[in-house]
Design a protein around this motif. Structure first.
Motif, PDB file in Angstrom:
ATOM      1  N   GLY A  63       0.818  -1.211   0.000  1.00  9.81           N
ATOM      2  CA  GLY A  63       0.000   0.000   0.000  1.00  9.81           C
ATOM      3  C   GLY A  63       0.850   1.259   0.000  1.00  9.81           C
ATOM      4  O   GLY A  63       0.535   2.237  -0.695  1.00  9.81           O
ATOM      5  N   ILE A  64       1.938   1.249   0.774  1.00 14.82           N
ATOM      6  CA  ILE A  64       2.833   2.403   0.824  1.00 14.82           C
ATOM      7  C   ILE A  64       3.459   2.652  -0.550  1.00 14.82           C
ATOM      8  O   ILE A  64       3.530   3.794  -1.020  1.00 14.82           O
ATOM      9  CB  ILE A  64       3.933   2.190   1.886  1.00 14.82           C
ATOM     10  N   GLU A  65       3.912   1.587  -1.197  1.00 16.58           N
ATOM     11  CA  GLU A  65       4.537   1.736  -2.506  1.00 16.58           C
ATOM     12  C   GLU A  65       3.559   2.335  -3.515  1.00 16.58           C
ATOM     13  O   GLU A  65       3.915   3.208  -4.307  1.00 16.58           O
ATOM     14  CB  GLU A  65       5.050   0.372  -2.996  1.00 16.58           C
ATOM     15  N   ILE A  66       2.302   1.879  -3.491  1.00 12.74           N
ATOM     16  CA  ILE A  66       1.294   2.435  -4.389  1.00 12.74           C
ATOM     17  C   ILE A  66       0.980   3.885  -4.002  1.00 12.74           C
ATOM     18  O   ILE A  66       0.808   4.756  -4.861  1.00 12.74           O
ATOM     19  CB  ILE A  66       0.006   1.590  -4.359  1.00 12.74           C
ATOM     20  N   GLY A  67       0.912   4.154  -2.692  1.00  6.80           N
ATOM     21  CA  GLY A  67       0.654   5.520  -2.237  1.00  6.80           C
ATOM     22  C   GLY A  67       1.736   6.489  -2.679  1.00  6.80           C
ATOM     23  O   GLY A  67       1.450   7.634  -3.065  1.00  6.80           O
ATOM     24  N   LEU A  68       2.990   6.045  -2.639  1.00  4.67           N
ATOM     25  CA  LEU A  68       4.094   6.879  -3.116  1.00  4.67           C
ATOM     26  C   LEU A  68       3.934   7.190  -4.603  1.00  4.67           C
ATOM     27  O   LEU A  68       4.185   8.310  -5.058  1.00  4.67           O
ATOM     28  CB  LEU A  68       5.433   6.180  -2.867  1.00  4.67           C
ATOM     29  N   LYS A  69       3.488   6.199  -5.364  1.00  6.32           N
ATOM     30  CA  LYS A  69       3.299   6.424  -6.806  1.00  6.32           C
ATOM     31  C   LYS A  69       2.125   7.358  -7.074  1.00  6.32           C
ATOM     32  O   LYS A  69       2.154   8.131  -8.037  1.00  6.32           O
ATOM     33  CB  LYS A  69       3.120   5.077  -7.508  1.00  6.32           C
ATOM     34  N   GLY A 117      10.819   1.062  -7.537  1.00  3.76           N
ATOM     35  CA  GLY A 117      10.495   0.428  -6.270  1.00  3.76           C
ATOM     36  C   GLY A 117      10.407   1.442  -5.143  1.00  3.76           C
ATOM     37  O   GLY A 117      10.388   2.660  -5.360  1.00  3.76           O
ATOM     38  N   CYS A 118      10.399   0.941  -3.935  1.00 11.26           N
ATOM     39  CA  CYS A 118      10.174   1.782  -2.756  1.00 11.26           C
ATOM     40  C   CYS A 118      11.283   2.820  -2.564  1.00 11.26           C
ATOM     41  O   CYS A 118      11.009   3.999  -2.356  1.00 11.26           O
ATOM     42  CB  CYS A 118      10.067   0.882  -1.525  1.00 11.26           C
ATOM     43  N   GLU A 119      12.536   2.402  -2.652  1.00 12.17           N
ATOM     44  CA  GLU A 119      13.642   3.327  -2.388  1.00 12.17           C
ATOM     45  C   GLU A 119      13.668   4.465  -3.388  1.00 12.17           C
ATOM     46  O   GLU A 119      13.841   5.636  -3.019  1.00 12.17           O
ATOM     47  CB  GLU A 119      14.973   2.568  -2.398  1.00 12.17           C
ATOM     48  N   ALA A 125      10.236  11.348  -4.489  1.00 13.32           N
ATOM     49  CA  ALA A 125       9.275  12.166  -3.738  1.00 13.32           C
ATOM     50  C   ALA A 125       9.992  13.239  -2.922  1.00 13.32           C
ATOM     51  O   ALA A 125       9.501  14.361  -2.778  1.00 13.32           O
ATOM     52  CB  ALA A 125       8.420  11.286  -2.836  1.00 13.32           C
ATOM     53  N   ARG A 126      11.161  12.893  -2.406  1.00 17.01           N
ATOM     54  CA  ARG A 126      11.938  13.858  -1.628  1.00 17.01           C
ATOM     55  C   ARG A 126      12.485  14.963  -2.531  1.00 17.01           C
ATOM     56  O   ARG A 126      12.367  16.157  -2.220  1.00 17.01           O
ATOM     57  CB  ARG A 126      13.090  13.159  -0.917  1.00 17.01           C
ATOM     58  N   ILE A 127      13.071  14.583  -3.671  1.00 14.90           N
ATOM     59  CA  ILE A 127      13.745  15.560  -4.537  1.00 14.90           C
ATOM     60  C   ILE A 127      12.745  16.303  -5.418  1.00 14.90           C
ATOM     61  O   ILE A 127      12.750  17.537  -5.487  1.00 14.90           O
ATOM     62  CB  ILE A 127      14.796  14.850  -5.409  1.00 14.90           C
ATOM     63  N   MET A 128      11.866  15.564  -6.095  1.00 13.34           N
ATOM     64  CA  MET A 128      10.990  16.175  -7.090  1.00 13.34           C
ATOM     65  C   MET A 128       9.771  16.862  -6.452  1.00 13.34           C
ATOM     66  O   MET A 128       9.268  17.841  -6.980  1.00 13.34           O
ATOM     67  CB  MET A 128      10.506  15.127  -8.090  1.00 13.34           C
ATOM     68  N   LEU A 129       9.306  16.337  -5.321  1.00 13.29           N
ATOM     69  CA  LEU A 129       8.129  16.915  -4.667  1.00 13.29           C
ATOM     70  C   LEU A 129       8.492  17.758  -3.451  1.00 13.29           C
ATOM     71  O   LEU A 129       7.639  18.418  -2.879  1.00 13.29           O
ATOM     72  CB  LEU A 129       7.149  15.807  -4.250  1.00 13.29           C
ATOM     73  N   GLY A 130       9.753  17.689  -3.026  1.00 17.58           N
ATOM     74  CA  GLY A 130      10.200  18.481  -1.885  1.00 17.58           C
ATOM     75  C   GLY A 130       9.622  18.032  -0.559  1.00 17.58           C
ATOM     76  O   GLY A 130       9.443  18.852   0.347  1.00 17.58           O
ATOM     77  N   LEU A 131       9.337  16.731  -0.415  1.00 16.85           N
ATOM     78  CA  LEU A 131       8.744  16.227   0.830  1.00 16.85           C
ATOM     79  C   LEU A 131       9.839  15.948   1.861  1.00 16.85           C
ATOM     80  O   LEU A 131      10.600  14.984   1.746  1.00 16.85           O
ATOM     81  CB  LEU A 131       7.925  14.969   0.555  1.00 16.85           C
ATOM     82  N   GLU A 132       9.883  16.785   2.887  1.00 14.90           N
ATOM     83  CA  GLU A 132      10.929  16.664   3.907  1.00 14.90           C
ATOM     84  C   GLU A 132      10.795  15.389   4.727  1.00 14.90           C
ATOM     85  O   GLU A 132      11.772  14.925   5.322  1.00 14.90           O
ATOM     86  CB  GLU A 132      10.895  17.881   4.835  1.00 14.90           C
ATOM     87  N   GLY A 145      10.645   8.482   6.039  1.00 18.75           N
ATOM     88  CA  GLY A 145      11.348   7.745   4.990  1.00 18.75           C
ATOM     89  C   GLY A 145      12.241   6.654   5.557  1.00 18.75           C
ATOM     90  O   GLY A 145      12.277   5.531   5.028  1.00 18.75           O
ATOM     91  N   ASP A 146      12.956   6.962   6.631  1.00 20.70           N
ATOM     92  CA  ASP A 146      13.810   5.955   7.281  1.00 20.70           C
ATOM     93  C   ASP A 146      12.978   4.768   7.764  1.00 20.70           C
ATOM     94  O   ASP A 146      13.373   3.605   7.610  1.00 20.70           O
ATOM     95  CB  ASP A 146      14.541   6.571   8.483  1.00 20.70           C
TER      96      ASP A 146
END
Length: 356
Positions: A63-69, A117-119, A125-132, A145-146
């Motif tokens: 679910g997390i992997e799909i949510g990230l996408k 994949g997840c990584e 998401a961190r670089i392109m979307l700026g999600l801290e 993320g960790d």
């Protein structure tokens, strides 16, 4: 509640099945996997069943992997492909025979391109979307993320070879991830229908944990309490309180009473100044709905009327849910004297007060 969840599942099936084939959209895929993992997690915790915990890890991680996408696609659909050039070439061929095809349709073709994949999803998401939230933390302070990467390692061990599951480590990890990831999606997914239909239903599953947003509300509440302890008659720009072209003198408070409205995930702080001025601070971190708006309006106007005869009252809405709430009732609340601050205002207020 159970009937409503089944109703949603049946609607998904009715909208996606044809001749016993099942077509699963990305949103439905996230909802089904994350909800299923969440339910298994609750069952495993209640029954102390490590086998169910194993299943919950697999489902939640999917679910997390799909949510990230979902997060990546709403910005740029090409962000989910491992090899963008390969995806473009295959889409070009597909579009030549199916003019109405979209880039996502290439996944239905033979020899379809690979998605990330997840990584890589976390990194983009961190670089392109700026999600801290997906930045790398340290040993003392792990980021979301960790924690997701740690869960991903458990999932890989389970699906590829043997694994040892330490429930004392995994259960707190899952609880933190479930809470923080749902809040992240609720805050960043632009499609409000998605958050109201899917996120809100997932939030209702675990009622021993109440709602994931209660934890976030408590964190924000503690942040606001720490901030107002620094109030000491400082002169502050009214722009930080939705009051343009005004200057505001912050009071000094003497005591407080606090409670959480769990049904709507509201944090309410009632506090009194040394000069007997009363403040009502309404903290909003959860999903915006008509019920929530009515609650905020009622609290703000009720306090404004009941206490203003005896002594001055100031209502302050601390809004951590984007612009939707302010667009709906911001001007009306401001017209009756309610202060309003968003997350950026709070950050600036913290900086200004700490500098003084």
């Amino acid at each position: 509640m159970q009937n409503f969840l089944l109703k949603i599942d049946n609607e998904v099936l009715m909208n996606t099945t044809n001749n016993r084939n099942l077509r699963i959209g990305l949103e439905e895929n996230f909802y089904h996997s994350f909800k299923r993992g969440y339910e298994l997690y609750i069952e495993s915790k209640n029954n102390q069943d490590a086998w169910l915990l194993k299943e919950s890890i697999i489902w939640i991680q999917h679910g997390i992997e799909i949510g990230l996408k979902l997060l990546l696609i709403q910005t740029n659909e090409y962000l989910i492909f491992a090899n963008v050039n390969d995806a473009i070439n295959k889409f070009e061929k597909l579009a030549s025979v199916k003019p109405n095809a979209t880039i996502i349709d290439v996944f239905e073709e033979d020899d379809s391109p690979h998605s990330i994949g997840c990584e890589d999803s976390l990194k983009r998401a961190r670089i392109m979307l700026g999600l801290e939230e997906f930045k790398k933390g340290d040993n003392n302070q792990k980021t979301l993320g960790d924690k997701i990467l740690e869960l991903n390692k458990y999932r890989n061990r389970i699906t590829h070879f043997s694994a040892q599951l330490n429930t004392e480590e995994i259960i707190p990890l899952l609880e933190e991830i479930i809470t923080d990831f749902l809040y992240l999606l609720e805050k960043n997914i632009k499609d409000k229908e998605f958050t109201e239909r899917y996120i809100s239903e997932i939030c209702r599953i675990d009622l021993p944990m109440r709602s994931p947003f209660v934890v976030t509300t408590k964190n924000v509440k503690n942040r606001i309490l720490n901030l107002i302890k620094l109030f000491n008659n400082q002169k502050i720009s009214g722009e930080l309180f939705y009051r343009n072209n005004q200057e505001i003198y912050l009071p000094k408070f003497e005591n407080e009473s606090l409670f959480i409205q769990e049904s709507t995930c509201e944090g309410l702080i009632e506090i009194e100044t040394l000069s007997k001025e009363r403040w009502l601070i309404i903290i909003q971190t959860g999903i915006i709905s008509d019920q929530v708006i009515q609650f905020i309006w009622a609290k703000a106007t009720q306090h404004h009327i009941i206490y203003r005869r005896d002594f001055q009252v100031q209502t302050w809405l601390v809004n951590f849910v984007g612009d939707v709430l302010i667009k709906k009732i911001g001007d009306e609340l401001s017209s009756i004297g309610v202060f309003i601050s968003n997350e950026e205002n709070i950050k600036n207020l913290e900086k200004q007060i700490k500098l003084k």
